[in-house]
Design an enzyme around this catalytic site. Structure first.
Site, PDB file in Angstrom:
ATOM      1  N   CYS A 112      -2.574  -5.148   0.857  1.00 52.17           N
ATOM      2  CA  CYS A 112      -3.711  -6.039   0.641  1.00 52.17           C
ATOM      3  C   CYS A 112      -4.712  -5.940   1.790  1.00 52.17           C
ATOM      4  O   CYS A 112      -5.923  -5.885   1.566  1.00 52.17           O
ATOM      5  CB  CYS A 112      -3.243  -7.476   0.465  1.00 52.17           C
ATOM      6  SG  CYS A 112      -1.974  -7.987   1.639  1.00 52.17           S
TER       7      CYS A 112
ATOM      8  N   HIS B 122      -5.473 -14.078   3.799  1.00 52.69           N
ATOM      9  CA  HIS B 122      -5.644 -13.503   5.125  1.00 52.69           C
ATOM     10  C   HIS B 122      -7.117 -13.643   5.509  1.00 52.69           C
ATOM     11  O   HIS B 122      -7.995 -13.634   4.640  1.00 52.69           O
ATOM     12  CB  HIS B 122      -5.320 -12.007   5.115  1.00 52.69           C
ATOM     13  CG  HIS B 122      -3.938 -11.666   4.662  1.00 52.69           C
ATOM     14  ND1 HIS B 122      -2.803 -12.157   5.254  1.00 52.69           N
ATOM     15  CD2 HIS B 122      -3.497 -10.836   3.678  1.00 52.69           C
ATOM     16  CE1 HIS B 122      -1.733 -11.645   4.657  1.00 52.69           C
ATOM     17  NE2 HIS B 122      -2.126 -10.845   3.691  1.00 52.69           N
TER      18      HIS B 122
HETATM   19  N1  LIG Z   1       2.682 -10.668  -1.992  1.00 52.34           N
HETATM   20  C1  LIG Z   1       1.736 -10.039  -1.362  1.00 52.34           C
HETATM   21  O1  LIG Z   1       0.970 -10.694  -0.703  1.00 52.34           O
HETATM   22  C2  LIG Z   1       1.562  -8.541  -1.458  1.00 52.34           C
HETATM   23  C3  LIG Z   1       0.287  -8.006  -1.284  1.00 52.34           C
HETATM   24  C4  LIG Z   1       0.099  -6.626  -1.378  1.00 52.34           C
HETATM   25  C5  LIG Z   1       1.202  -5.811  -1.564  1.00 52.34           C
HETATM   26  N2  LIG Z   1       2.433  -6.349  -1.699  1.00 52.34           N
HETATM   27  C6  LIG Z   1       3.535  -5.424  -1.887  1.00 52.34           C
HETATM   28  O2  LIG Z   1       3.890  -5.451  -3.250  1.00 52.34           O
HETATM   29  C7  LIG Z   1       5.293  -5.224  -3.390  1.00 52.34           C
HETATM   30  C8  LIG Z   1       5.884  -6.368  -4.164  1.00 52.34           C
HETATM   31  O3  LIG Z   1       5.692  -7.577  -3.436  1.00 52.34           O
HETATM   32  P1  LIG Z   1       5.699  -8.984  -4.147  1.00 52.34           P
HETATM   33  O4  LIG Z   1       5.053  -9.923  -3.178  1.00 52.34           O
HETATM   34  O5  LIG Z   1       5.167  -8.902  -5.517  1.00 52.34           O
HETATM   35  O6  LIG Z   1       7.250  -9.286  -4.185  1.00 52.34           O
HETATM   36  P2  LIG Z   1       8.005 -10.402  -5.034  1.00 52.34           P
HETATM   37  O7  LIG Z   1       9.241 -10.714  -4.277  1.00 52.34           O
HETATM   38  O8  LIG Z   1       7.088 -11.508  -5.399  1.00 52.34           O
HETATM   39  O9  LIG Z   1       8.365  -9.658  -6.381  1.00 52.34           O
HETATM   40  C9  LIG Z   1       9.261  -8.611  -6.439  1.00 52.34           C
HETATM   41  C10 LIG Z   1       9.918  -8.605  -7.788  1.00 52.34           C
HETATM   42  O10 LIG Z   1      10.813  -7.514  -7.843  1.00 52.34           O
HETATM   43  C11 LIG Z   1      12.068  -7.963  -8.327  1.00 52.34           C
HETATM   44  N3  LIG Z   1      13.090  -7.087  -7.799  1.00 52.34           N
HETATM   45  C12 LIG Z   1      13.795  -7.192  -6.660  1.00 52.34           C
HETATM   46  N4  LIG Z   1      14.624  -6.143  -6.538  1.00 52.34           N
HETATM   47  C13 LIG Z   1      14.430  -5.373  -7.612  1.00 52.34           C
HETATM   48  C14 LIG Z   1      14.991  -4.167  -8.062  1.00 52.34           C
HETATM   49  N5  LIG Z   1      15.956  -3.552  -7.367  1.00 52.34           N
HETATM   50  N6  LIG Z   1      14.541  -3.662  -9.222  1.00 52.34           N
HETATM   51  C15 LIG Z   1      13.587  -4.274  -9.953  1.00 52.34           C
HETATM   52  N7  LIG Z   1      13.023  -5.436  -9.567  1.00 52.34           N
HETATM   53  C16 LIG Z   1      13.458  -5.967  -8.424  1.00 52.34           C
HETATM   54  C17 LIG Z   1      12.173  -9.383  -7.876  1.00 52.34           C
HETATM   55  O11 LIG Z   1      13.061 -10.111  -8.676  1.00 52.34           O
HETATM   56  C18 LIG Z   1      10.734  -9.839  -8.066  1.00 52.34           C
HETATM   57  O12 LIG Z   1      10.522 -10.242  -9.376  1.00 52.34           O
HETATM   58  C19 LIG Z   1       5.821  -5.046  -1.978  1.00 52.34           C
HETATM   59  O13 LIG Z   1       5.790  -3.678  -1.648  1.00 52.34           O
HETATM   60  C20 LIG Z   1       4.800  -5.778  -1.153  1.00 52.34           C
HETATM   61  O14 LIG Z   1       4.768  -5.330   0.167  1.00 52.34           O
HETATM   62  C21 LIG Z   1       2.621  -7.708  -1.681  1.00 52.34           C
END
Ligand SMILES: NC(=O)c1ccc[n+]([C@@H]2O[C@H](COP(=O)([O-])OP(=O)(O)OC[C@H]3O[C@@H](n4cnc5c(N)ncnc54)[C@H](O)[C@@H]3O)[C@@H](O)[C@H]2O)c1
Ligand SMILES: NC(=O)c1ccc[n+]([C@@H]2O[C@H](COP(=O)([O-])OP(=O)(O)OC[C@H]3O[C@@H](n4cnc5c(N)ncnc54)[C@H](O)[C@@H]3O)[C@@H](O)[C@H]2O)c1
Ligand SMILES: NC(=O)c1ccc[n+]([C@@H]2O[C@H](COP(=O)([O-])OP(=O)(O)OC[C@H]3O[C@@H](n4cnc5c(N)ncnc54)[C@H](O)[C@@H]3O)[C@@H](O)[C@H]2O)c1
Ligand SMILES: NC(=O)c1ccc[n+]([C@@H]2O[C@H](COP(=O)([O-])OP(=O)(O)OC[C@H]3O[C@@H](n4cnc5c(N)ncnc54)[C@H](O)[C@@H]3O)[C@@H](O)[C@H]2O)c1
Lengths: 336, 336, 336, 336
Positions: free
Chosen positions: B138, B218
């Site tokens: 992000c 942020h």
């Molecule tokens: N939240 C943020 O602010 C944000 C911003 C930009 C990028 N990201 C990136 O996006 C990615 C996801 O982050 P998020 O915040 O959505 O996470 P999150 O924890 O909200 O969601 C992750 C999802 O994946 C599922 N999960 C966990 N292990 C799994 C597996 N082995 N197989 C399939 N599903 C599985 C979880 O149950 C959950 O539903 C990460 O790489 C993170 O760094 C997050």
């Protein structure tokens, strides 16, 4: 078609306007505002006629068209909902009387601002045909909705509630506390109990208030000593049947207001609003005649359907609470 | 019609799925999840086929139908977007390779997880026809969108950015800090600078990170030493023309993320999402060759349109960045 | 023995009084307060003569003895330190002039309230024998202490600083924000830069301010472009030698203001006060001529030793900065 | 002279050590730690012998001398106070038994870790001569001190308490929530009630727990239905007489934990610790047989004097609760 004017287009006012808009039997006559901030842009986007609460100049300068002054709005409305900041409503009351326009006030005003203190589930009938009504505050609304069915089914001997209140709404960046839990008010019982008694005059209730550094929802720890001894299952089933109570199932994994509002935002609700009291189903506990539970109240939203019902009651178009509540809920999506 | 599978239905995954759904040229092949929490309910409401990431039992127990395992989802998808927690994506990479399904990873993974680190505005073409791409984080997305036009129009000699990051997303109640500002990481420059260099390899950028007790957005304090000397007005006009930058006009009275997100919720955006970098227009300042500004980045949302564009790039259906960006923005409502 | 009067016994005033008390060459002439709150109790416990700022009645009612009015205090003092809320100091200025009593003001006042804007390390000599001095704000004090040795040793071409400020002091429960990061002021450069220039008129410095929901310390992300190219070790060693800079060693495991103040409370400092700039040693980084570092500033405490030095300068008892600083530090325990 | 060893030198352990140090009849045998962080520096400053809980290498590397291993500490101590994290105490129990050294555990352990669950005011005698005792948690200690005199003077029919708990201690930057009020635990009654019953086995008490984003103190909203009908004044006077209850007078202007701890820091208490329950005097209200009040509990401090008393009880040096409590309070400064 009822023409409903909204005086004060802030946190509550903009939600009431949008709720009026989706009702089959109402339309927004216009909204009155003081200053051309981002909420004025929203009014404009929605196509609400904008009336100047204080003078049209600031709007002219910002190139926002106004349809008149607040007097014009009151004149053009069948009912006015006053959603100005607390205290301003009372100052506006003579205006509505002068124009002979029925008016609804909010919980920030004292009870004597209006003929009736109003909660749709508890005392709709009392407001039918009244000139003025006051929709009680978010906390009082939340307690009234919960206590009404309990009183009817089991009788309430006494209620004791601790209200852990959010310090500010999300946009109110000037308000604290930042890192403190404040007894607020320090005096016990707090004013919340007497406010609930404007709805249930004979209720025995003691309330204690606190303020904490969150912006999302109020949370109540509720104890009700009942007059009979239902089981936990019976109470759960009674509360499940109420359209404005949402029992959070354990399986959803919702531990607080953050996930709760994420859920309603995910579900596509306007503004992610939570119009219902949210009761953690697991928390409902009956020990002998003592009922305990936790409920979260979305301060910005729970009074919105109540305002719609109050409009119907004052206008005398709908005599029955059930009918109004059902209509409001269907149009808004409450209970879904 | 591109069939897009989403592996991991959390904060980012559910937003990507909903964004895919509204594209004219894509459809959601299904979503894979591990546990039947509230987000599973949402998938079900939306009508997304649910695939079991870890085994179907927990879903069976919760009475939620599953369409297969994650393998089935990968097989049935033209492109998979992996939105699992950081680190899990890398572990999943061999799976996608095995099924020969193009895959998109998120910024929580290291750059070497994919052939290309991706930002639609900056380097769309590099991902066209690649097997895998990583949509940068992000913060990096926010910086890339800002730096791309500045580089093109004025040249960038050096950039220095302080990233004041939210401690947790709104539902992450286990994360702190509660009352502290943490240098995070303490080391300077932080990893954010090198991450931006995966997009602009020759950029001179130094970043410093902090973590604070907020959940909303942020906020970056940005300094860019340019290679030429535009006026403040020229820079303002350049940035205004970018569809994924929103310049907050002073008249809206928006002082921070709270009012900003209230504004997007009022405007009716899904989840109140802010896909654009939000730059305070008043803050844009050029002093000789030094540009300064503040921008807020909605961590949950800004990478969503980028993921859509990445799908188009990998699939080779749309060769031009402009065309993909315009399509994504129109379908989602970005820039409105 | 210098008799020092303190007008305004709040956050800064009570600390200055206690600091005066432990100096070998000063004594507290008395303190002036408006209302008999908990801080009045503290004054009484310490044995400070209490003078009524506004009238003696409230103190009489609370059974707290007063030694006179603020006029009596000014008359009895060799130097007055005005620590009233910002703006009040300027209103008080004619009072001190009238009584011909040298006066020290705080950073909440505009620079023109006094003959000299003061920082002991940077410009002690300018205040020697002046009638009035203004101890610059907590943030400006923190920056001046850091920039003085850098200028002397390496020359400063330009400095760029982001100041991430605490929203409120610990007891200020009415101030926010609760859950937001605010650009504050939105305009760039913020007023902090010009304030630093009251100390170093020829310094090139651009500052950006933010406000966050913490109560403990301000945190600065600092960039200084030097005129020469020292190594990281040289800068570290230069800063280590400054008595009012504390370089936090990595081994202490201190990640933010919380653990930092726990450390000073553990160490037995009065109020756990942190009089020094606290610089994370690991964060000090020199890249070519660019120095970067993070420092935390305890807003309630860092100006306290400066006020003591200012008293000595105005009174002309101590002509040398080094001597005054050493005396103050030893008596208070600064740098230990 | 009793030689008291402290195993675990964190939040509670360092306070207990300092409290032992100022007792006339005790001395610190040494303290055991795992890692050489800032608290190890403090131990060293105080001159406490440092014992290695896990191995001496990390201390050797950090150039901190160790006097031996935790076994040596236990051997050299007359009584050990175990202040390791919750769960570790139970694992350590066999060690103390092996060395035949009486041991005191903290409230993070289950009740069955020790012969007696201990609160000095309520059941000192039960621990006299016991091999092991568990000082109950900060919340349970706070409730026991309040309920003991009420039970003795008026009888307690039932008690209902909502505990609004701080999310983290000031240095625990990894813990949330940042912006949420969490029912915690969701189940009612919470485990706090049964824990109070380890002190008063026949007490009828229902507790509800919440967690909020503060670091300073827990706050309880307390309801006690008494067996008789005292006046508010009588209850106030009863509570005023208890040395470990502090009734906050209205005149001090203290609205929450922030100002309260500022007051104790101003007063010069070590670490600004608040060893007493702090009850807002204005909040004490009796309505028929129902007593209500708000109290704040400094989680880091209130168990400290209790640990000292527990040492005396186990060692059998002091048979009377009153005598031990008076000694502890005088040496520490409790109630002043
Ligand atoms: N939240 C943020 O602010 C944000 C911003 C930009 C990028 N990201 C990136 O996006 C990615 C996801 O982050 P998020 O915040 O959505 O996470 P999150 O924890 O909200 O969601 C992750 C999802 O994946 C599922 N999960 C966990 N292990 C799994 C597996 N082995 N197989 C399939 N599903 C599985 C979880 O149950 C959950 O539903 C990460 O790489 C993170 O760094 C997050
Ligand atoms: N925000 C809540 O949580 C909440 C919950 C329940 C009830 N209430 C009550 O609802 C009422 C409105 O509160 P709010 O939170 O919506 O306030 P708000 O400050 O968000 O909005 C008030 C609006 O009224 C406008 N206004 C101010 N003075 C005016 C005047 N003289 N004439 C016309 N408009 C004027 C303001 O510009 C603003 O748009 C209050 O009585 C409040 O106590 C608020
Ligand atoms: N608190 C900080 O973080 C901080 C840091 C550096 C500088 N300062 C500056 O120090 C000054 C004092 O700030 P503070 O935080 O100590 O304020 P404060 O509010 O804590 O204390 C001010 C005291 O002055 C008293 N007072 C108010 N009006 C008065 C009057 N007319 N005459 C005499 N006394 C009066 C108040 O009762 C109070 O005791 C301000 O200029 C402020 O900008 C504050
Ligand atoms: N912090 C509170 O608010 C509070 C209040 C009342 C009771 N308690 C209880 O007191 C106990 C200690 O809590 P705390 O907050 O002081 O914890 P803490 O984490 O602050 O301190 C624990 C200390 O024990 C050390 N330690 C960890 N494992 C160890 C081991 N195997 N052997 C020896 N030392 C070890 C740690 O390094 C640390 O120094 C817990 O039972 C807790 O539930 C805590």
């Amino acid at each position: 078609m009822l023409h409903v004017g909204i005086n004060g287009f802030g946190t509550i006012g903009k939600r009431v306007a949008d709720a009026v808009r989706v009702q089959p039997d109402m339309t927004v006559a216009g909204v009155a505002k003081r200053s051309p901030n981002f909420e004025a842009t929203i009014a404009d986007d929605r196509g609400y006629d904008l009336y100047a609460a204080d003078g049209r100049e600031p709007f002219d300068e910002a190139d926002l068209a106004t349809a008149g002054t607040v007097h014009d709005l009151i004149e053009t409305s069948d009912v006015v909902v006053d959603t100005t900041p607390s205290g301003v409503g009372a100052a506006n009351a003579p205006l509505y009387a002068e124009h002979d326009t029925p008016a609804i006030f909010q919980g920030g005003e004292d009870a004597d601002v209006a003929d009736v203190s109003f909660n749709a589930r508890a005392n709709y009938e009392k407001a039918v045909g009244a000139d003025t009504a006051r929709v009680v505050s978010c906390n009082t609304t939340g307690l009234s909705r919960l206590l009404a069915p309990l009183r009817e089914s089991y009788g309430v001997e006494k209620s004791r509630v601790t209200l852990v209140r959010r310090g500010a709404d999300p946009g109110q960046t000037g308000r604290g506390p930042i890192n403190d839990t404040l007894p607020d008010p320090v005096e016990i019982p707090s004013h919340h109990g007497p406010d609930v008694q404007t709805i249930f005059p004979d209720l025995d209730i003691d309330t204690m208030g606190m303020k904490v550094p969150t912006t999302q929802m109020h949370t109540h720890s509720v104890n009700v000593t009942l007059e009979s001894e239902p089981t936990t299952e019976e109470v759960t089933s009674l509360l499940t049947d109420e359209s404005r109570l949402f029992l959070i199932p354990e399986t959803l994994g919702i531990d607080g207001a953050g996930k709760l509002k994420e859920y309603t935002r995910d579900a596509g609700r306007p503004r992610g609003d939570v119009w219902e009291n949210c009761i953690w189903a697991e928390s409902i506990t009956v020990e002998r005649r003592d009922l305990y539970l936790f409920q979260a109240i979305h301060q910005e939203a729970d009074v919105v359907p109540e305002n719609i019902d109050a409009v119907r009651a004052l206008s005398e178009r709908t005599a029955s609470a059930e009918k109004s509540i059902r209509r409001t809920d269907e149009a808004l999506g409450v209970g879904r």
